[in-house]
Each structure stands twice: as structure tokens, then as C-alpha cells.
Motif scaffolding. Structure first.
Motif, PDB file in Angstrom:
ATOM      1  N   SER A  76      59.269  26.119  28.206  1.00 42.23           N
ATOM      2  CA  SER A  76      59.549  25.070  27.224  1.00 42.23           C
ATOM      3  C   SER A  76      60.993  24.639  27.370  1.00 42.23           C
ATOM      4  O   SER A  76      61.881  25.478  27.565  1.00 42.23           O
ATOM      5  CB  SER A  76      59.319  25.595  25.808  1.00 42.23           C
ATOM      6  N   PRO A  97      54.570  28.388  26.439  1.00 40.56           N
ATOM      7  CA  PRO A  97      53.735  27.837  25.373  1.00 40.56           C
ATOM      8  C   PRO A  97      52.407  27.373  25.974  1.00 40.56           C
ATOM      9  O   PRO A  97      52.188  27.490  27.185  1.00 40.56           O
ATOM     10  CB  PRO A  97      54.546  26.638  24.870  1.00 40.56           C
ATOM     11  N   GLU A  98      51.553  26.868  25.118  1.00 38.63           N
ATOM     12  CA  GLU A  98      50.296  26.296  25.581  1.00 38.63           C
ATOM     13  C   GLU A  98      50.275  24.827  25.180  1.00 38.63           C
ATOM     14  O   GLU A  98      50.395  24.493  24.008  1.00 38.63           O
ATOM     15  CB  GLU A  98      49.103  27.030  24.970  1.00 38.63           C
ATOM     16  N   TYR A  99      50.152  23.958  26.185  1.00 38.96           N
ATOM     17  CA  TYR A  99      50.057  22.516  25.956  1.00 38.96           C
ATOM     18  C   TYR A  99      48.675  22.079  26.407  1.00 38.96           C
ATOM     19  O   TYR A  99      48.335  22.216  27.591  1.00 38.96           O
ATOM     20  CB  TYR A  99      51.096  21.758  26.769  1.00 38.96           C
ATOM     21  N   SER A 139      52.188  30.342  20.518  1.00 36.62           N
ATOM     22  CA  SER A 139      51.848  28.968  20.161  1.00 36.62           C
ATOM     23  C   SER A 139      51.183  28.998  18.788  1.00 36.62           C
ATOM     24  O   SER A 139      50.532  29.982  18.446  1.00 36.62           O
ATOM     25  CB  SER A 139      50.882  28.393  21.206  1.00 36.62           C
ATOM     26  N   THR A 172      48.377  31.688  23.322  1.00 32.79           N
ATOM     27  CA  THR A 172      48.544  31.075  24.645  1.00 32.79           C
ATOM     28  C   THR A 172      47.539  31.623  25.656  1.00 32.79           C
ATOM     29  O   THR A 172      47.824  31.703  26.845  1.00 32.79           O
ATOM     30  CB  THR A 172      49.976  31.289  25.153  1.00 32.79           C
TER      31      THR A 172
END
Length: 180
Positions: A12, A77-79, A114, A120
Motif C-alpha cells: 500500500s 492489503p486486498e484490492y 483489510s 486478505t
């Protein structure tokens, strides 16, 4: 044995990122058992194979930092159920040009947080697949995919949640053995 040098790669770019907070809290929890070095990814240009003949200086510096580490700790993170594009780009830069994969043979671990219900999990699975392709051996267990909650990390940067602190301590114990 000298203190293992661990490269922190935080997926991030946001200065107040939950994952940046987690990375710093894990460093504090680890104490002096590792020498951590954050390897920045925000200044890397987008990977372009046309640049392989004259690889960008920031890319060369990133590769040197990765190579200088004994192991890596990815904090992501998880996007949209995957890893951030900036993290994937960093891995592409570090594994190129062909024949100069700076990640090859490294050991690593992945953690992340997250706000989503599953933390995540999806991002970490995708990251494991990408790292396997660049010859990085990833610590299999424990998987640390944290659902972010306010107050887990206190104002001083310590893990305030006792259950989470115990999980992370187990993680650090396993990671230390994995690196050795």
C-alpha cells in the motif's frame, strides 16, 4: 548466526495504511530477532519490457535492496479480491529483465489486513501464485489474514488485541525458523 535481514515490502502506498501500521507493529513485536528494512515500491516506474536494455535506476536500486536481504516479508492489503497493482508491478520490476530475477531463491512470508470479512485471504492466495512464478518459497503456515478493526494496534504502535498478538507471535516464531 547474524541477525537475519528482512526486506519489508508493503503493498500500500497510503501513508496511514492499515498494512503500514501492521508492518510497524510486527517490527516492534519482533524486537531484535530480525533487522528489518522497508523496501519502497512507490517510486518504481511501470514495468515496460522496452526498458530492459537500459533498466531504470529506481528499478536497479529496488533489485539491489531485494538481493541484499536474507528473506522478505510482504504485507498486503486486498484490492478487489487481489493484490494491489503497485505490488504486482514491483514484483515484475524485481524479476526483470530476463535472467536477472532478484527474487529467485528467496524465502518469504505474507501477512495483511483489510476491513473486509475475510481480511486478505484472496490477495494472499494471488500473491503466493505470483511469488511461486518468480521462485520465492513462501512460509506455508500460519496464514495471517486479518480483518482490520479499530483499536487492534494502539497509539504507540503495539498490538493491543491479545489474541492477535499471540497469532503474530506464533507467526514470527515460524518465520524465524523458516528463514534459518
Amino acid at each position: 548466526m547474524p541477525t537475519p535481514r528482512i526486506g519489508l515490502i508493503i503493498g500500500s502506498l497510503r501513508s496511514g495504511s492499515y498494512n503500514r501500521q501492521l508492518a510497524h507493529a510486527v517490527q516492534r513485536l519482533a524486537g531484535d530477532r530480525f533487522a528489518f528494512e522497508e523496501i519502497g515500491i512507490g517510486e518504481l516506474p511501470l514495468y515496460d519490457q522496452d526498458d530492459d536494455a537500459d533498466f531504470p535506476a529506481t528499478g536497479r536500486q529496488f533489485k539491489q535492496q531485494v538481493e541484499a536481504c536474507d528473506a522478505l516479508l510482504f504485507i498486503t492489503p486486498e484490492y478487489n479480491r487481489s493484490i494491489p497493482g503497485v505490488l504486482k508491478n514491483a514484483i515484475d520490476v524485481g524479476s526483470r529483465p530476463g535472467g536477472s530475477n532478484s527474487f529467485g531463491g528467496k524465502r518469504a512470508a505474507i501477512i495483511g489486513t483489510s476491513p473486509g470479512a475475510h481480511g486478505t485471504v484472496s490477495a494472499q492466495q494471488h500473491l503466493r501464485n505470483v511469488l511461486a512464478a518468480v521462485d520465492v518459497a513462501v512460509l506455508p503456515q500460519p496464514e495471517i489474514a486479518i480483518q482490520y478493526r479499530e483499536g487492534q494496534i494502539d497509539a504507540t504502535g503495539d498490538i493491543a488485541d491479545e489474541r492477535l498478538r499471540k497469532r503474530l507471535q506464533l507467526f514470527l516464531d515460524r518465520f524465524e525458523a523458516w528463514v534459518a
